[in-house]
Design a protein around this motif. Structure first.
Motif, PDB file in Angstrom:
ATOM      1  N   ARG A   1       0.608  -1.484   0.172  1.00 55.55           N
ATOM      2  CA  ARG A   1       0.216   0.353   0.151  1.00 55.55           C
ATOM      3  C   ARG A   1       0.911   0.476   0.053  1.00 55.55           C
ATOM      4  O   ARG A   1       0.204   2.727  -0.893  1.00 55.55           O
ATOM      5  N   GLY A   2       2.029   1.489   0.603  1.00 50.94           N
ATOM      6  CA  GLY A   2       2.361   2.417   0.744  1.00 50.94           C
ATOM      7  C   GLY A   2       3.425   2.811  -0.602  1.00 50.94           C
ATOM      8  O   GLY A   2       3.356   3.807  -1.451  1.00 50.94           O
ATOM      9  N   ALA A   3       3.682   1.935  -1.270  1.00 51.02           N
ATOM     10  CA  ALA A   3       4.767   2.013  -2.495  1.00 51.02           C
ATOM     11  C   ALA A   3       3.648   2.775  -3.250  1.00 51.02           C
ATOM     12  O   ALA A   3       3.994   3.440  -4.365  1.00 51.02           O
ATOM     13  N   LEU A   4       2.508   1.935  -3.682  1.00 50.24           N
ATOM     14  CA  LEU A   4       1.177   2.108  -4.345  1.00 50.24           C
ATOM     15  C   LEU A   4       0.536   3.682  -4.102  1.00 50.24           C
ATOM     16  O   LEU A   4       0.323   4.111  -5.543  1.00 50.24           O
ATOM     17  N   GLY A   5       0.341   4.075  -3.983  1.00 45.68           N
ATOM     18  CA  GLY A   5      -0.640   5.296  -3.083  1.00 45.68           C
ATOM     19  C   GLY A   5      -1.710   5.920  -3.096  1.00 45.68           C
ATOM     20  O   GLY A   5      -2.220   4.923  -3.564  1.00 45.68           O
TER      21      GLY A   5
ATOM     22  N   PHE B   1      -4.844   3.186  -4.037  1.00 52.69           N
ATOM     23  CA  PHE B   1      -6.948   3.334  -3.226  1.00 52.69           C
ATOM     24  C   PHE B   1      -7.544   3.665  -3.726  1.00 52.69           C
ATOM     25  O   PHE B   1      -8.451   2.087  -3.964  1.00 52.69           O
ATOM     26  N   TRP B   2      -7.762   4.313  -4.932  1.00 52.12           N
ATOM     27  CA  TRP B   2      -8.831   4.378  -5.543  1.00 52.12           C
ATOM     28  C   TRP B   2      -9.701   4.028  -6.949  1.00 52.12           C
ATOM     29  O   TRP B   2     -10.719   3.458  -7.067  1.00 52.12           O
ATOM     30  N   ALA B   3      -8.248   3.259  -7.224  1.00 46.43           N
ATOM     31  CA  ALA B   3      -8.630   1.891  -7.571  1.00 46.43           C
ATOM     32  C   ALA B   3      -9.175   0.941  -7.062  1.00 46.43           C
ATOM     33  O   ALA B   3      -9.941   0.398  -8.230  1.00 46.43           O
ATOM     34  N   VAL B   4      -8.497   0.260  -6.435  1.00 47.05           N
ATOM     35  CA  VAL B   4      -9.149  -0.975  -5.709  1.00 47.05           C
ATOM     36  C   VAL B   4     -10.500  -0.629  -4.881  1.00 47.05           C
ATOM     37  O   VAL B   4     -11.436  -1.023  -4.778  1.00 47.05           O
ATOM     38  N   PHE B   5     -10.691   0.761  -4.772  1.00 49.93           N
ATOM     39  CA  PHE B   5     -12.285   1.447  -4.147  1.00 49.93           C
ATOM     40  C   PHE B   5     -13.212   1.011  -5.301  1.00 49.93           C
ATOM     41  O   PHE B   5     -14.296   0.555  -4.786  1.00 49.93           O
ATOM     42  N   ILE B   6     -12.666   1.813  -6.289  1.00 53.52           N
ATOM     43  CA  ILE B   6     -13.921   1.437  -7.396  1.00 53.52           C
ATOM     44  C   ILE B   6     -13.521  -0.035  -7.839  1.00 53.52           C
ATOM     45  O   ILE B   6     -14.958  -0.310  -8.603  1.00 53.52           O
TER      46      ILE B   6
END
Length: 96
Positions: A83-87, A91-96
Protein backbone atom coordinates in the motif's frame (compact mmCIF):
# COMPACT_ATOMS: atom_id res chain seq x y z
CA UNK A 1 9.72 -14.34 -15.81
CA UNK A 2 12.07 -16.47 -13.70
CA UNK A 3 10.32 -15.30 -10.54
CA UNK A 4 7.12 -17.09 -11.59
CA UNK A 5 8.82 -20.41 -12.27
CA UNK A 6 8.46 -21.76 -8.67
CA UNK A 7 4.76 -20.87 -8.68
CA UNK A 8 4.16 -22.63 -11.99
CA UNK A 9 6.13 -25.69 -10.87
CA UNK A 10 4.20 -25.86 -7.59
CA UNK A 11 0.89 -25.53 -9.44
CA UNK A 12 1.85 -28.31 -11.86
CA UNK A 13 2.95 -30.54 -8.98
CA UNK A 14 -0.37 -29.92 -7.24
CA UNK A 15 -2.35 -30.81 -10.36
CA UNK A 16 -0.27 -33.94 -10.99
CA UNK A 17 -0.64 -35.03 -7.36
CA UNK A 18 -4.41 -34.54 -7.50
CA UNK A 19 -4.80 -36.49 -10.74
CA UNK A 20 -2.53 -39.30 -9.55
CA UNK A 21 -4.37 -39.54 -6.22
CA UNK A 22 -7.75 -39.82 -7.93
CA UNK A 23 -6.45 -42.40 -10.42
CA UNK A 24 -4.83 -44.49 -7.67
CA UNK A 25 -8.03 -44.35 -5.64
CA UNK A 26 -10.09 -45.60 -8.58
CA UNK A 27 -7.64 -48.35 -9.52
CA UNK A 28 -6.65 -49.63 -6.08
CA UNK A 29 -9.74 -48.98 -3.97
CA UNK A 30 -12.41 -51.65 -3.45
CA UNK A 31 -15.70 -51.13 -5.24
CA UNK A 32 -18.61 -52.91 -3.60
CA UNK A 33 -21.58 -50.56 -3.94
CA UNK A 34 -24.81 -51.33 -2.11
CA UNK A 35 -28.07 -49.54 -1.43
CA UNK A 36 -27.07 -48.87 2.18
CA UNK A 37 -23.77 -47.28 1.16
CA UNK A 38 -25.36 -45.02 -1.44
CA UNK A 39 -28.17 -43.82 0.85
CA UNK A 40 -27.73 -40.36 2.38
CA UNK A 41 -26.61 -40.37 5.99
CA UNK A 42 -28.60 -38.08 8.28
CA UNK A 43 -27.14 -38.51 11.77
CA UNK A 44 -28.36 -42.06 12.12
CA UNK A 45 -31.93 -41.34 11.08
CA UNK A 46 -33.05 -43.47 8.17
CA UNK A 47 -34.77 -41.22 5.62
CA UNK A 48 -38.33 -42.40 4.97
CA UNK A 49 -39.36 -39.78 2.44
CA UNK A 50 -37.98 -37.07 0.22
CA UNK A 51 -37.41 -33.58 1.62
CA UNK A 52 -40.63 -31.55 1.65
CA UNK A 53 -39.31 -28.71 -0.52
CA UNK A 54 -36.29 -27.50 -2.41
CA UNK A 55 -33.84 -25.01 -1.07
CA UNK A 56 -35.01 -21.46 -1.68
CA UNK A 57 -33.26 -19.37 -4.31
CA UNK A 58 -32.13 -16.89 -1.65
CA UNK A 59 -29.93 -19.63 -0.17
CA UNK A 60 -28.00 -19.86 -3.44
CA UNK A 61 -27.82 -16.08 -3.80
CA UNK A 62 -26.27 -15.75 -0.34
CA UNK A 63 -23.79 -18.52 -1.18
CA UNK A 64 -22.77 -16.83 -4.44
CA UNK A 65 -22.36 -13.48 -2.68
CA UNK A 66 -20.14 -15.12 -0.09
CA UNK A 67 -17.94 -16.63 -2.81
CA UNK A 68 -17.81 -13.34 -4.69
CA UNK A 69 -16.68 -11.34 -1.65
CA UNK A 70 -14.27 -14.08 -0.66
CA UNK A 71 -12.58 -13.77 -4.06
CA UNK A 72 -12.57 -9.97 -3.77
CA UNK A 73 -10.50 -10.28 -0.60
CA UNK A 74 -7.89 -12.23 -2.56
CA UNK A 75 -7.56 -9.30 -4.98
CA UNK A 76 -7.31 -6.73 -2.17
CA UNK A 77 -4.54 -8.58 -0.31
CA UNK A 78 -1.68 -7.63 -2.71
CA UNK A 79 -2.75 -3.99 -2.43
CA UNK A 80 -2.65 -4.19 1.37
CA UNK A 81 0.87 -5.61 1.31
CA UNK A 82 2.34 -2.86 -0.88
CA UNK A 83 0.00 0.00 0.00
CA UNK A 84 2.78 2.46 0.82
CA UNK A 85 4.50 2.12 -2.56
CA UNK A 86 1.30 2.34 -4.62
CA UNK A 87 -0.13 5.56 -3.21
CA UNK A 88 -3.55 7.16 -3.52
CA UNK A 89 -4.13 6.16 -7.15
CA UNK A 90 -4.06 2.47 -6.26
CA UNK A 91 -6.42 3.10 -3.32
CA UNK A 92 -9.04 4.66 -5.58
CA UNK A 93 -8.53 1.99 -8.23
CA UNK A 94 -9.18 -0.76 -5.66
CA UNK A 95 -12.07 1.21 -4.19
CA UNK A 96 -13.77 1.50 -7.58
Amino acid sequence: MDQYLPIVVLMLLGIVFGVLSLAASKLLGPSRPSAAKEAPYECGIVPTREPPERFPVSFYIVAMLFIMFDIEIIFVYPYAVSRGALGAYAFWAVFI
